[in-house]
Motif scaffolding. Sequence first.
Motif, PDB file in Angstrom:
ATOM      1  N   LEU A 170       0.317  -2.225   0.252  1.00 13.97           N
ATOM      2  CA  LEU A 170      -0.096   0.116  -0.256  1.00 13.97           C
ATOM      3  C   LEU A 170       1.048   1.357   0.227  1.00 13.97           C
ATOM      4  O   LEU A 170       1.816   1.284   0.482  1.00 13.97           O
ATOM      5  CB  LEU A 170      -0.835  -0.075   1.001  1.00 13.97           C
ATOM      6  CG  LEU A 170      -2.036  -0.965   0.980  1.00 13.97           C
ATOM      7  CD1 LEU A 170      -2.465  -1.198   2.803  1.00 13.97           C
ATOM      8  CD2 LEU A 170      -3.028  -1.208   0.414  1.00 13.97           C
ATOM      9  N   LEU A 171       0.229   2.032  -1.634  1.00 14.13           N
ATOM     10  CA  LEU A 171       1.245   3.158  -0.963  1.00 14.13           C
ATOM     11  C   LEU A 171       0.325   4.434  -0.589  1.00 14.13           C
ATOM     12  O   LEU A 171      -0.663   4.504  -1.359  1.00 14.13           O
ATOM     13  CB  LEU A 171       1.775   3.887  -2.266  1.00 14.13           C
ATOM     14  CG  LEU A 171       3.473   2.602  -2.949  1.00 14.13           C
ATOM     15  CD1 LEU A 171       3.899   2.797  -3.927  1.00 14.13           C
ATOM     16  CD2 LEU A 171       4.328   2.263  -2.279  1.00 14.13           C
ATOM     17  N   ASP A 172       1.168   5.400  -0.049  1.00 15.38           N
ATOM     18  CA  ASP A 172       0.864   6.786   0.237  1.00 15.38           C
ATOM     19  C   ASP A 172       0.847   7.941  -1.097  1.00 15.38           C
ATOM     20  O   ASP A 172       1.336   7.139  -2.035  1.00 15.38           O
ATOM     21  CB  ASP A 172       0.782   7.225   1.529  1.00 15.38           C
ATOM     22  CG  ASP A 172       0.025   8.235   2.248  1.00 15.38           C
ATOM     23  OD1 ASP A 172      -0.772   8.529   1.271  1.00 15.38           O
ATOM     24  OD2 ASP A 172       0.823   9.334   2.914  1.00 15.38           O
ATOM     25  N   ILE A 173       0.144   8.843  -1.422  1.00 14.45           N
ATOM     26  CA  ILE A 173       0.241   9.602  -2.619  1.00 14.45           C
ATOM     27  C   ILE A 173       1.374  10.854  -2.217  1.00 14.45           C
ATOM     28  O   ILE A 173       2.622  11.380  -2.409  1.00 14.45           O
ATOM     29  CB  ILE A 173      -0.774   9.721  -3.074  1.00 14.45           C
ATOM     30  CG1 ILE A 173      -1.374   8.089  -3.974  1.00 14.45           C
ATOM     31  CG2 ILE A 173      -0.123  10.583  -4.535  1.00 14.45           C
ATOM     32  CD1 ILE A 173      -2.553   8.212  -4.886  1.00 14.45           C
ATOM     33  N   SER A 174       0.636  12.025  -1.452  1.00 10.21           N
ATOM     34  CA  SER A 174       0.851  12.600  -0.841  1.00 10.21           C
ATOM     35  C   SER A 174       2.130  12.805  -0.168  1.00 10.21           C
ATOM     36  O   SER A 174       1.833  12.510   0.986  1.00 10.21           O
ATOM     37  CB  SER A 174       0.002  13.710  -1.113  1.00 10.21           C
ATOM     38  OG  SER A 174       0.801  15.288  -0.177  1.00 10.21           O
TER      39      SER A 174
ATOM     40  N   ARG B 263      -1.258  -1.272  -4.620  1.00  9.94           N
ATOM     41  CA  ARG B 263      -2.502   0.116  -4.436  1.00  9.94           C
ATOM     42  C   ARG B 263      -2.074   1.033  -4.002  1.00  9.94           C
ATOM     43  O   ARG B 263      -1.219   1.200  -2.433  1.00  9.94           O
ATOM     44  CB  ARG B 263      -3.923  -0.750  -3.466  1.00  9.94           C
ATOM     45  CG  ARG B 263      -4.793  -0.297  -3.217  1.00  9.94           C
ATOM     46  CD  ARG B 263      -5.870  -0.619  -4.513  1.00  9.94           C
ATOM     47  NE  ARG B 263      -6.825   0.331  -4.256  1.00  9.94           N
ATOM     48  CZ  ARG B 263      -8.196   0.254  -5.635  1.00  9.94           C
ATOM     49  NH1 ARG B 263      -7.484  -0.448  -6.483  1.00  9.94           N
ATOM     50  NH2 ARG B 263      -9.273   0.619  -5.375  1.00  9.94           N
ATOM     51  N   PHE B 264      -2.984   2.079  -4.593  1.00  9.18           N
ATOM     52  CA  PHE B 264      -2.369   3.450  -3.376  1.00  9.18           C
ATOM     53  C   PHE B 264      -3.224   4.058  -2.898  1.00  9.18           C
ATOM     54  O   PHE B 264      -4.511   3.861  -3.067  1.00  9.18           O
ATOM     55  CB  PHE B 264      -2.013   4.841  -5.606  1.00  9.18           C
ATOM     56  CG  PHE B 264      -1.761   4.319  -6.375  1.00  9.18           C
ATOM     57  CD1 PHE B 264       0.245   4.455  -6.020  1.00  9.18           C
ATOM     58  CD2 PHE B 264      -1.423   3.403  -7.096  1.00  9.18           C
ATOM     59  CE1 PHE B 264       1.118   3.962  -6.864  1.00  9.18           C
ATOM     60  CE2 PHE B 264      -0.973   2.855  -7.786  1.00  9.18           C
ATOM     61  CZ  PHE B 264       0.835   2.684  -7.753  1.00  9.18           C
ATOM     62  N   CYS B 265      -2.956   4.324  -1.710  1.00  5.87           N
ATOM     63  CA  CYS B 265      -3.870   5.563  -0.595  1.00  5.87           C
ATOM     64  C   CYS B 265      -3.938   6.466  -0.584  1.00  5.87           C
ATOM     65  O   CYS B 265      -2.487   7.211  -0.169  1.00  5.87           O
ATOM     66  CB  CYS B 265      -3.960   4.269   0.722  1.00  5.87           C
ATOM     67  SG  CYS B 265      -4.155   2.504   0.874  1.00  5.87           S
ATOM     68  N   THR B 266      -5.116   7.577  -0.661  1.00  7.94           N
ATOM     69  CA  THR B 266      -4.864   8.279  -0.428  1.00  7.94           C
ATOM     70  C   THR B 266      -5.721   9.681   0.091  1.00  7.94           C
ATOM     71  O   THR B 266      -6.587   8.620   0.190  1.00  7.94           O
ATOM     72  CB  THR B 266      -4.168   9.462  -2.373  1.00  7.94           C
ATOM     73  OG1 THR B 266      -4.240  11.009  -1.445  1.00  7.94           O
ATOM     74  CG2 THR B 266      -5.961   9.410  -2.285  1.00  7.94           C
TER      75      THR B 266
ATOM     76  N   GLY C 158      -8.443   3.593 -11.068  1.00  6.61           N
ATOM     77  CA  GLY C 158      -8.650   2.360 -10.471  1.00  6.61           C
ATOM     78  C   GLY C 158      -7.916   1.373  -9.387  1.00  6.61           C
ATOM     79  O   GLY C 158      -8.792   0.764  -8.531  1.00  6.61           O
ATOM     80  N   GLU C 159      -7.217   1.712  -9.466  1.00  5.45           N
ATOM     81  CA  GLU C 159      -5.923   1.668  -8.505  1.00  5.45           C
ATOM     82  C   GLU C 159      -5.304   2.623  -7.160  1.00  5.45           C
ATOM     83  O   GLU C 159      -5.040   1.967  -6.030  1.00  5.45           O
ATOM     84  CB  GLU C 159      -4.605   1.119  -9.065  1.00  5.45           C
ATOM     85  CG  GLU C 159      -3.903   0.615  -9.580  1.00  5.45           C
ATOM     86  CD  GLU C 159      -2.909   0.834 -10.937  1.00  5.45           C
ATOM     87  OE1 GLU C 159      -2.074  -0.227 -10.999  1.00  5.45           O
ATOM     88  OE2 GLU C 159      -2.845   1.450 -11.482  1.00  5.45           O
ATOM     89  N   VAL C 160      -6.727   3.552  -6.942  1.00 10.65           N
ATOM     90  CA  VAL C 160      -6.339   4.344  -6.181  1.00 10.65           C
ATOM     91  C   VAL C 160      -7.981   4.196  -5.071  1.00 10.65           C
ATOM     92  O   VAL C 160      -9.018   4.480  -5.481  1.00 10.65           O
ATOM     93  CB  VAL C 160      -6.524   5.848  -6.670  1.00 10.65           C
ATOM     94  CG1 VAL C 160      -6.455   7.192  -5.816  1.00 10.65           C
ATOM     95  CG2 VAL C 160      -5.712   5.943  -7.237  1.00 10.65           C
TER      96      VAL C 160
END
Length: 210
Positions: A15-19, A51-54, A78-80
């Motif tokens: 799981l990747l954060d974005i900002s 998966r990108f989590c923001t 769709g990955e966010v």
Amino acid sequence: MAPWGERLAGVRGVLLDISGVLYDSGAGGGTAIAGSVEAVARLKGSRLKVRFCTNESQKSRAELVGQLRRLGFDISEGEVTAPAPAACQILKERGLRPYLLIHDGVRSEFDQIDTSNPNCVVIADAGESFSYQNMNNAFQVLMELENPVLISLGKGRYYKETSGLMLDVGPYMKALEYACGIKAEVVGKPSPEFFKSALQAIGVEAHQAQ
């Protein structure tokens, strides 16, 4: 230090954060953090599910993904996993009609939501819309309800832009909690349900993710 493959033994998803992790937002679309584009490409080229989590609540997912793609990231909408769609699902399931104290950039996510005669408040990082009048409108809606519901898209204190640190939704959420004597329901990080939904989307158990 153990090789990359050894450190990820037993891990099936990331799981990747974005900002602040992949990029710093700001004028002109922000800037990618050094090495982040390459890191995402390497992860997506591996056996791992990503998966990108923001908690981004000033932009729709489509706008955010478009911005990231322009910076060179391989990412699709769709990955966010983002709080606005999750909040919409809660509103529909519970028959809630929100007063929206949100940024105009994310308002399109709520196009299918009935906002007439509000019986709850949804608060997000509203930026310049955090005026006294708008905060007071939210306060009045909550105080008129027998069972007030305040849903917050995150509870961060601040975040980083290229121009410096910026106030996030958390301080404004806390102001309404204090004024109304209630507790907000947080949709987004660090809510466990938010991360569970991201893991479910990629079919990975918590102990198999990083």
